[in-house]
Design a protein around this motif. Sequence first.
Motif, PDB file in Angstrom:
ATOM      1  N   ASP A 131     141.031  73.064  71.030  1.00 32.30           N
ATOM      2  CA  ASP A 131     141.765  72.045  71.790  1.00 32.30           C
ATOM      3  C   ASP A 131     142.902  72.668  72.592  1.00 32.30           C
ATOM      4  O   ASP A 131     143.156  72.268  73.739  1.00 32.30           O
ATOM      5  CB  ASP A 131     142.328  70.974  70.847  1.00 32.30           C
ATOM      6  CG  ASP A 131     141.256  70.029  70.328  1.00 32.30           C
ATOM      7  OD1 ASP A 131     140.140  70.033  70.889  1.00 32.30           O
ATOM      8  OD2 ASP A 131     141.525  69.291  69.357  1.00 32.30           O
ATOM      9  N   TYR A 161     141.443  74.534  75.560  1.00 31.60           N
ATOM     10  CA  TYR A 161     141.013  73.534  76.547  1.00 31.60           C
ATOM     11  C   TYR A 161     142.204  73.020  77.339  1.00 31.60           C
ATOM     12  O   TYR A 161     142.170  72.950  78.577  1.00 31.60           O
ATOM     13  CB  TYR A 161     140.294  72.380  75.847  1.00 31.60           C
ATOM     14  CG  TYR A 161     140.380  71.071  76.572  1.00 31.60           C
ATOM     15  CD1 TYR A 161     139.657  70.847  77.741  1.00 31.60           C
ATOM     16  CD2 TYR A 161     141.214  70.046  76.113  1.00 31.60           C
ATOM     17  CE1 TYR A 161     139.751  69.647  78.424  1.00 31.60           C
ATOM     18  CE2 TYR A 161     141.313  68.845  76.787  1.00 31.60           C
ATOM     19  CZ  TYR A 161     140.588  68.639  77.944  1.00 31.60           C
ATOM     20  OH  TYR A 161     140.688  67.461  78.623  1.00 31.60           O
ATOM     21  N   TYR A 162     143.276  72.677  76.625  1.00 32.41           N
ATOM     22  CA  TYR A 162     144.451  72.112  77.292  1.00 32.41           C
ATOM     23  C   TYR A 162     145.065  73.120  78.258  1.00 32.41           C
ATOM     24  O   TYR A 162     145.434  72.763  79.389  1.00 32.41           O
ATOM     25  CB  TYR A 162     145.494  71.678  76.250  1.00 32.41           C
ATOM     26  CG  TYR A 162     146.748  71.122  76.887  1.00 32.41           C
ATOM     27  CD1 TYR A 162     146.767  69.842  77.443  1.00 32.41           C
ATOM     28  CD2 TYR A 162     147.913  71.894  76.953  1.00 32.41           C
ATOM     29  CE1 TYR A 162     147.912  69.342  78.055  1.00 32.41           C
ATOM     30  CE2 TYR A 162     149.058  71.404  77.560  1.00 32.41           C
ATOM     31  CZ  TYR A 162     149.057  70.129  78.107  1.00 32.41           C
ATOM     32  OH  TYR A 162     150.197  69.647  78.712  1.00 32.41           O
ATOM     33  N   TRP A 169     142.814  73.065  81.200  1.00 35.74           N
ATOM     34  CA  TRP A 169     142.769  71.741  81.854  1.00 35.74           C
ATOM     35  C   TRP A 169     143.951  71.517  82.793  1.00 35.74           C
ATOM     36  O   TRP A 169     143.790  70.970  83.879  1.00 35.74           O
ATOM     37  CB  TRP A 169     142.745  70.664  80.773  1.00 35.74           C
ATOM     38  CG  TRP A 169     142.857  69.268  81.326  1.00 35.74           C
ATOM     39  CD1 TRP A 169     141.884  68.534  81.935  1.00 35.74           C
ATOM     40  CD2 TRP A 169     144.047  68.455  81.344  1.00 35.74           C
ATOM     41  NE1 TRP A 169     142.377  67.302  82.332  1.00 35.74           N
ATOM     42  CE2 TRP A 169     143.707  67.236  81.980  1.00 35.74           C
ATOM     43  CE3 TRP A 169     145.339  68.653  80.890  1.00 35.74           C
ATOM     44  CZ2 TRP A 169     144.628  66.209  82.173  1.00 35.74           C
ATOM     45  CZ3 TRP A 169     146.271  67.633  81.069  1.00 35.74           C
ATOM     46  CH2 TRP A 169     145.916  66.429  81.710  1.00 35.74           C
ATOM     47  N   ILE A 226     137.975  78.816  85.449  1.00 39.77           N
ATOM     48  CA  ILE A 226     137.945  79.056  83.997  1.00 39.77           C
ATOM     49  C   ILE A 226     138.020  80.558  83.730  1.00 39.77           C
ATOM     50  O   ILE A 226     138.801  81.015  82.885  1.00 39.77           O
ATOM     51  CB  ILE A 226     136.672  78.468  83.353  1.00 39.77           C
ATOM     52  CG1 ILE A 226     136.668  76.938  83.464  1.00 39.77           C
ATOM     53  CG2 ILE A 226     136.584  78.877  81.879  1.00 39.77           C
ATOM     54  CD1 ILE A 226     135.392  76.287  82.962  1.00 39.77           C
ATOM     55  N   ILE A 284     134.921  74.917  75.568  1.00 41.68           N
ATOM     56  CA  ILE A 284     135.987  74.556  76.510  1.00 41.68           C
ATOM     57  C   ILE A 284     135.390  73.864  77.731  1.00 41.68           C
ATOM     58  O   ILE A 284     135.884  72.811  78.173  1.00 41.68           O
ATOM     59  CB  ILE A 284     136.771  75.817  76.942  1.00 41.68           C
ATOM     60  CG1 ILE A 284     137.502  76.434  75.752  1.00 41.68           C
ATOM     61  CG2 ILE A 284     137.768  75.472  78.050  1.00 41.68           C
ATOM     62  CD1 ILE A 284     138.036  77.840  76.014  1.00 41.68           C
ATOM     63  N   LYS A 295     134.360  70.314  77.066  1.00 44.57           N
ATOM     64  CA  LYS A 295     135.516  69.406  76.969  1.00 44.57           C
ATOM     65  C   LYS A 295     136.070  69.085  78.363  1.00 44.57           C
ATOM     66  O   LYS A 295     136.679  68.045  78.580  1.00 44.57           O
ATOM     67  CB  LYS A 295     136.610  70.017  76.093  1.00 44.57           C
ATOM     68  CG  LYS A 295     136.259  70.014  74.608  1.00 44.57           C
ATOM     69  CD  LYS A 295     137.334  70.659  73.751  1.00 44.57           C
ATOM     70  CE  LYS A 295     138.516  69.740  73.535  1.00 44.57           C
ATOM     71  NZ  LYS A 295     138.201  68.573  72.691  1.00 44.57           N
ATOM     72  N   LEU A 296     135.819  69.997  79.306  1.00 48.63           N
ATOM     73  CA  LEU A 296     136.217  69.760  80.699  1.00 48.63           C
ATOM     74  C   LEU A 296     135.194  68.901  81.438  1.00 48.63           C
ATOM     75  O   LEU A 296     135.373  68.576  82.609  1.00 48.63           O
ATOM     76  CB  LEU A 296     136.385  71.093  81.433  1.00 48.63           C
ATOM     77  CG  LEU A 296     137.595  71.945  81.020  1.00 48.63           C
ATOM     78  CD1 LEU A 296     137.450  73.368  81.545  1.00 48.63           C
ATOM     79  CD2 LEU A 296     138.891  71.315  81.502  1.00 48.63           C
TER      80      LEU A 296
END
Length: 281
Positions: free
Chosen positions: A107, A110-111, A114, A130, A176, A179-180
Amino acid sequence: MNQREIKALISLLDDDDHEVSQHVEGKILSLGGNVIPFLETEWEESFNPIIQRKIEELIHELQLSIMIERLQGWKNGGSLDLLEGMWILATYHYPDLSIEKLKTSIDQLYYDIWIQFQEEMNAVDQIKRINSIFFGPMNFAANTKNFHSPSNSMINVVLETKRGNPPTLCVIYLLIARKLGLPVYGVNLPNLFVLTYKNDKTQFYINVFNRGIIFSRTDIDHYIAQLNIKSKDIFYQPCTNLEIIQRLLRNLILSYEKTSDQEKSKEIEKILKATLDESED
């Protein structure tokens, strides 16, 4: 069976009669994973190295059974959560590993991507963005110095060291990307694991082990031709979560063979076998 009875059984582990000690081991194993805390306490309180060694072996055997049961349950449930599969695999080395800790790590990654991500970018630019963070500030890279280390297949170790083998690096990258909201999947190539970005309009490939380099189907054609093997559809199309875990298990078998740890190699073969259908066995 209460604690006193378990304690009495453990005291017989070093019995001179081999049949008695074997019977005791079988009885303890039949109690299942719930007996592990009692065994750990007895290990700490024992001053008998023979009993301590046998307790260690029993705990390992019980933890292995728990891992196989979890993996089969994950498979039978559709192997929907890839991170859960990676967690189960990592519990082979780290039985007390928390899946919540892994989720928190993913998480956070990912953040961090993001906040620098733009959904309106085209597919290639999204992957390049990315890449610029994953291989830049995040410092993920191929573990080329210790390529055959079993740790390369343990997601918790790779998240910590930022070094891993192709499948594990790909899994972290894939989790990742998913999640995007990106359509990114694993692809089983011979001797290499890569990712593919695939939707109705676009498909290209990503070599995470080589800093996320983007390549085409034609490049795979050339790669297969160089290996002098027959082309198969699985070399171009997304594989399942289960196939990713099976790929990692096969990597682990090879890792232990390279380090001459035949006992662990056989254990991983047993785990792999538990994930295969009869037709694959």
